[in-house]
Design a protein around this motif. Structure first.
Motif, PDB file in Angstrom:
ATOM      1  N   HIS A 196       0.827  -1.208   0.000  1.00 36.49           N
ATOM      2  CA  HIS A 196       0.000   0.000   0.000  1.00 36.49           C
ATOM      3  C   HIS A 196       0.864   1.262   0.000  1.00 36.49           C
ATOM      4  N   HIS A 197       2.072   1.174   0.526  1.00 34.57           N
ATOM      5  CA  HIS A 197       2.995   2.312   0.419  1.00 34.57           C
ATOM      6  C   HIS A 197       3.343   2.577  -1.056  1.00 34.57           C
ATOM      7  N   ILE A 198       3.601   1.516  -1.794  1.00 31.73           N
ATOM      8  CA  ILE A 198       3.868   1.672  -3.233  1.00 31.73           C
ATOM      9  C   ILE A 198       2.618   2.171  -3.956  1.00 31.73           C
ATOM     10  N   ASP A 199       1.463   1.675  -3.543  1.00 26.56           N
ATOM     11  CA  ASP A 199       0.218   2.112  -4.170  1.00 26.56           C
ATOM     12  C   ASP A 199      -0.030   3.592  -3.930  1.00 26.56           C
ATOM     13  N   LEU A 200       0.258   4.080  -2.733  1.00 28.87           N
ATOM     14  CA  LEU A 200       0.107   5.508  -2.450  1.00 28.87           C
ATOM     15  C   LEU A 200       1.090   6.338  -3.273  1.00 28.87           C
ATOM     16  N   ASN A 201       2.322   5.877  -3.393  1.00 23.90           N
ATOM     17  CA  ASN A 201       3.285   6.596  -4.225  1.00 23.90           C
ATOM     18  C   ASN A 201       2.851   6.622  -5.689  1.00 23.90           C
ATOM     19  N   LEU A 202       2.281   5.525  -6.149  1.00 20.36           N
ATOM     20  CA  LEU A 202       1.795   5.474  -7.526  1.00 20.36           C
ATOM     21  C   LEU A 202       0.640   6.438  -7.733  1.00 20.36           C
ATOM     22  N   TYR A 203      -0.227   6.541  -6.747  1.00 20.80           N
ATOM     23  CA  TYR A 203      -1.338   7.502  -6.836  1.00 20.80           C
ATOM     24  C   TYR A 203      -0.807   8.931  -6.861  1.00 20.80           C
ATOM     25  N   CYS A 204       0.202   9.196  -6.063  1.00 21.21           N
ATOM     26  CA  CYS A 204       0.791  10.542  -6.046  1.00 21.21           C
ATOM     27  C   CYS A 204       1.451  10.875  -7.385  1.00 21.21           C
ATOM     28  N   ASP A 258       2.773  15.752  -4.291  1.00 17.96           N
ATOM     29  CA  ASP A 258       4.084  15.609  -3.675  1.00 17.96           C
ATOM     30  C   ASP A 258       4.016  15.121  -2.234  1.00 17.96           C
ATOM     31  N   ASP A 259       2.808  15.024  -1.652  1.00 14.42           N
ATOM     32  CA  ASP A 259       2.651  14.571  -0.266  1.00 14.42           C
ATOM     33  C   ASP A 259       1.713  13.371  -0.247  1.00 14.42           C
ATOM     34  N   TRP A 260       2.202  12.224   0.249  1.00 14.08           N
ATOM     35  CA  TRP A 260       1.405  11.007   0.238  1.00 14.08           C
ATOM     36  C   TRP A 260       0.250  11.047   1.225  1.00 14.08           C
ATOM     37  N   ARG A 261       0.282  11.951   2.196  1.00 17.50           N
ATOM     38  CA  ARG A 261      -0.794  12.021   3.180  1.00 17.50           C
ATOM     39  C   ARG A 261      -2.104  12.502   2.573  1.00 17.50           C
ATOM     40  N   ILE A 262      -2.023  13.164   1.422  1.00 18.04           N
ATOM     41  CA  ILE A 262      -3.258  13.602   0.753  1.00 18.04           C
ATOM     42  C   ILE A 262      -4.050  12.395   0.255  1.00 18.04           C
ATOM     43  N   ALA A 263      -3.333  11.367  -0.219  1.00 18.12           N
ATOM     44  CA  ALA A 263      -4.006  10.172  -0.746  1.00 18.12           C
ATOM     45  C   ALA A 263      -4.442   9.205   0.346  1.00 18.12           C
ATOM     46  N   LEU A 264      -3.999   9.404   1.593  1.00 20.80           N
ATOM     47  CA  LEU A 264      -4.328   8.484   2.680  1.00 20.80           C
ATOM     48  C   LEU A 264      -5.659   8.895   3.310  1.00 20.80           C
ATOM     49  N   THR A 265      -6.756   8.436   2.731  1.00 18.54           N
ATOM     50  CA  THR A 265      -8.084   8.747   3.225  1.00 18.54           C
ATOM     51  C   THR A 265      -8.528   7.716   4.262  1.00 18.54           C
ATOM     52  N   ARG A 266      -9.693   7.953   4.828  1.00 20.82           N
ATOM     53  CA  ARG A 266     -10.218   7.009   5.823  1.00 20.82           C
ATOM     54  C   ARG A 266     -10.552   5.661   5.193  1.00 20.82           C
ATOM     55  N   THR A 267     -11.094   5.717   4.001  1.00 23.14           N
ATOM     56  CA  THR A 267     -11.400   4.455   3.313  1.00 23.14           C
ATOM     57  C   THR A 267     -10.138   3.648   3.054  1.00 23.14           C
ATOM     58  N   LYS A 268      -9.070   4.333   2.663  1.00 26.50           N
ATOM     59  CA  LYS A 268      -7.804   3.648   2.418  1.00 26.50           C
ATOM     60  C   LYS A 268      -7.253   3.054   3.704  1.00 26.50           C
ATOM     61  N   ILE A 269      -7.342   3.796   4.795  1.00 20.80           N
ATOM     62  CA  ILE A 269      -6.842   3.289   6.087  1.00 20.80           C
ATOM     63  C   ILE A 269      -7.633   2.058   6.511  1.00 20.80           C
ATOM     64  N   SER A 302      -9.239  -0.071   4.596  1.00 17.76           N
ATOM     65  CA  SER A 302      -8.900  -1.210   3.729  1.00 17.76           C
ATOM     66  C   SER A 302      -7.548  -1.809   4.093  1.00 17.76           C
ATOM     67  N   ILE A 303      -6.580  -0.960   4.449  1.00 17.44           N
ATOM     68  CA  ILE A 303      -5.266  -1.468   4.851  1.00 17.44           C
ATOM     69  C   ILE A 303      -5.363  -2.267   6.146  1.00 17.44           C
ATOM     70  N   VAL A 304      -6.102  -1.725   7.118  1.00 12.50           N
ATOM     71  CA  VAL A 304      -6.247  -2.416   8.409  1.00 12.50           C
ATOM     72  C   VAL A 304      -6.987  -3.735   8.225  1.00 12.50           C
ATOM     73  N   LEU A 305      -8.065  -3.734   7.423  1.00 10.21           N
ATOM     74  CA  LEU A 305      -8.818  -4.965   7.184  1.00 10.21           C
ATOM     75  C   LEU A 305      -7.958  -6.021   6.484  1.00 10.21           C
ATOM     76  N   GLU A 306      -7.172  -5.602   5.518  1.00  8.89           N
ATOM     77  CA  GLU A 306      -6.295  -6.545   4.819  1.00  8.89           C
ATOM     78  C   GLU A 306      -5.232  -7.103   5.753  1.00  8.89           C
ATOM     79  N   ALA A 307      -4.698  -6.257   6.633  1.00 12.40           N
ATOM     80  CA  ALA A 307      -3.699  -6.740   7.592  1.00 12.40           C
ATOM     81  C   ALA A 307      -4.307  -7.740   8.569  1.00 12.40           C
ATOM     82  N   ILE A 308      -5.552  -7.492   8.992  1.00  9.62           N
ATOM     83  CA  ILE A 308      -6.210  -8.427   9.914  1.00  9.62           C
ATOM     84  C   ILE A 308      -6.458  -9.770   9.235  1.00  9.62           C
TER      85      ILE A 308
END
Length: 532
Positions: free
Chosen positions: A149-157, A163-174, A176-182
């Motif tokens: 997901h780090h690579i995916d965020l960089n690709l989106y940027c 230039d800032d990956w925090r713009i692409a880190l939305t609640r839905t993205k968070i 999905s990452i947490v659910l996938e990790a679980i």
């Protein structure tokens, strides 16, 4: 003055020299290994310019790094190169995640089958080693999830010039990452831990008193040894019998079934290796039409191109997974775990929604798996009907030939019935003229006449239905395209005619003006002649 918000203007940072966008573009385009003036010359220089920029960006201060990243993001060549490298990295990480996920599932099934068949025990060295391997692969898999997901965020940027990956880190993205990790974190842990397993056979305590449960804890075993003691009261014996009748199974069964959710990694692998994702022209076409090549789009494209293969693969995968899940879930004190053949038969009758009732799940977990299997069976049946109807549908050329032949046959039948109408009509008139309108031949001829007229109307109705079925969306589209082409040509001709008419009007106006001038001159000449 230059501002840091516009990357195409000169960039300044304190006493550092000025770096312009055009200079950086020339450096990247020429492929030279000269470094940006903001970096000390003592830094090591890698081979390509992209690596130089990444290396130098890590050595820059934060504020200066943001300015240079904005400048690099404005360069199309830099973004295309970085985007290609990110796609390659994401594909490699996806392959590695799929391998680790499938490895954990295979090891889990092997370890569980050895335990179900009582070949091995949960406390053995092989079982502990297998579970430790599953745990290690799961930990690595969770780490790869975050890195993916780090690579995916960089690709989106890179795709959106951010230039800032925090713009692409939305609640839905968070989420999905947490659910996938679980999902990737759940796995059987090393050790032997028992839990009570709910079953419909628990209500009959006396049925399982003489059965030795291999999963029963030592406390219940001691209770079994104390049960025959006559000094105990009947109530104590009943309580001990109820305690003994409760089935105990390892917690690994509850932790093993959620591991099948890792099969989403196979779907992601198909998406990342699809030609729609890897082809740059397809990506460009999708961007132009505002279509994102996500997993649902790729799966729908696969089903549209290969419906039979996709449905067969889905049914076979569901068959093996659900059968094993029923075997793992279904457990009772008498027979232990359900055999694989019985689980397969239970899946078949649940998938096809037949439900003979000769084999039924004995646990609530097995009932849940059977219910889910029935729902999947209904869904697969609907897909099967759609696929079969698509396969049985005639092509456009075949439909044209079929309709043409059917139309010819109906036309022949219509002519035949028309001839019968003429023949029997003449016969009715002839018999009526002879005065035999009450005779049997007259009645038969009149009946045949009416029957032929009825068949003529029916054939005419069939011809109208056949003409209606010939008109499909393709015909409507072809007629619409031909009509639009004709309208365009007509509009062009009308424009040309309007231009010609305008020219004719201009010429007529000129002729009118010439006639007026000529009339004035003639009047002047007439006046002069009259004066003389």
């Amino acid at each position: 003055m230059a501002t840091s918000d516009n990357p195409r203007l000169p960039l300044t940072s304190g006493s550092l020299p000025v770096v312009k966008y055009m200079e950086m573009r020339e450096q990247t385009a020429s492929g030279s290994s000269t470094s940006i003036p903001m970096v000390p010359p003592s830094a090591s220089k890698p081979k390509n310019n992209l690596a130089i920029n990444e290396y130098e960006l890590r050595r820059m201060p934060t504020r200066q790094r943001r300015v240079v990243k904005k400048t690099l993001m404005a360069h199309v060549g830099y973004r295309l190169g970085k985007r290609k490298n990110l796609h390659i990295q994401r594909r490699f990480i996806g392959d590695l995640m799929c391998f680790l996920g499938m490895l954990g599932i295979v090891l889990m099934i092997i370890e569980s089958e050895l335990s179900f068949n009582r070949v091995d025990h949960k406390d053995s060295t092989f079982s502990l080693f297998t579970k430790a391997t599953i745990s290690f692969s799961s930990i690595v898999l969770v780490g790869l999830v975050f890195y993916y997901h780090h690579i995916d965020l960089n690709l989106y940027c890179v795709d959106n010039s951010i230039d800032d990956w925090r713009i692409a880190l939305t609640r839905t993205k968070i989420c999905s990452i947490v659910l996938e990790a679980i999902i990737c974190m759940i796995h059987p842990i090393p050790g032997h831990f028992l839990v009570e397993w709910g079953s419909q056979y628990v209500k009959k305590a006396e049925d399982s008193l003489n059965f030795i449960n291999p999963y029963r804890s030592s406390q219940n075993t001691l209770t079994t040894a104390i049960l025959p003691n006559a000094t105990m009261t009947p109530s104590a014996n009943l309580v001990s019998a109820v305690e003994q009748s409760k089935p105990y199974v390892p917690i690994d069964v509850m932790l093993s079934l959620p591991m099948f959710f890792r099969l989403y990694l196979v779907c992601r692998l198909l998406m990342l290796h699809s030609h729609l994702i890897r082809d740059a022209s397809s990506q460009s076409l999708g961007y132009l039409n505002r279509v994102s090549f996500t997993f649902p789009f790729v799966i729908k494209a696969y089903i549209q191109q290969h419906p039979a293969i996709s449905l067969t693969t889905f049914c076979i995968s569901s068959f093996f997974i659900a059968s094993w899940a029923m075997r793992a879930c279904d457990f009772n004190e008498k027979t232990g775990h359900m055999s694989l053949l019985d689980a397969t038969w239970l899946f078949i009758i649940s998938f096809t929604t037949i439900g003979y009732g000769d084999i039924v799940p004995s646990t609530y977990c097995g009932r849940g798996i059977a219910a889910i299997t029935g729902i999947i069976g209904v869904f697969s049946t609907a897909l099967l009907v759609a696929v079969i109807s698509q396969k049985l549908e005639l092509t456009r050329s075949e439909k044209y030939v079929h309709n043409f032949v059917a139309n010819i046959e109906l036309a022949k039948a219509y002519k035949h019935q028309a001839a019968n109408v003429v023949k029997y009509g003449w016969k009715v008139w002839y018999l009526k003229q002879k005065g035999k309108h009450m005779a049997i031949p007259y009645i038969q001829a009149q009946r045949l006449l009416l029957t032929s007229m009825h068949y003529m109307r029916k054939i005419k109705q069939q011809q109208r239905k056949l003409n209606d079925t010939c008109v499909t969306l393709l015909e409507v589209y072809s007629v619409q395209s031909s009509t639009s082409t004709t309208v365009d040509q007509t509009s062009e001709k009308v424009n040309i005619m309007e231009g010609k008419v305008d020219k004719m009007e201009d010429k007529l106006i000129e002729i009118n003006q010439g006639m007026v001038i000529l009339q004035d001159k003639i009047n002047i000449l007439l006046d002069r002649i009259q004066q003389r």
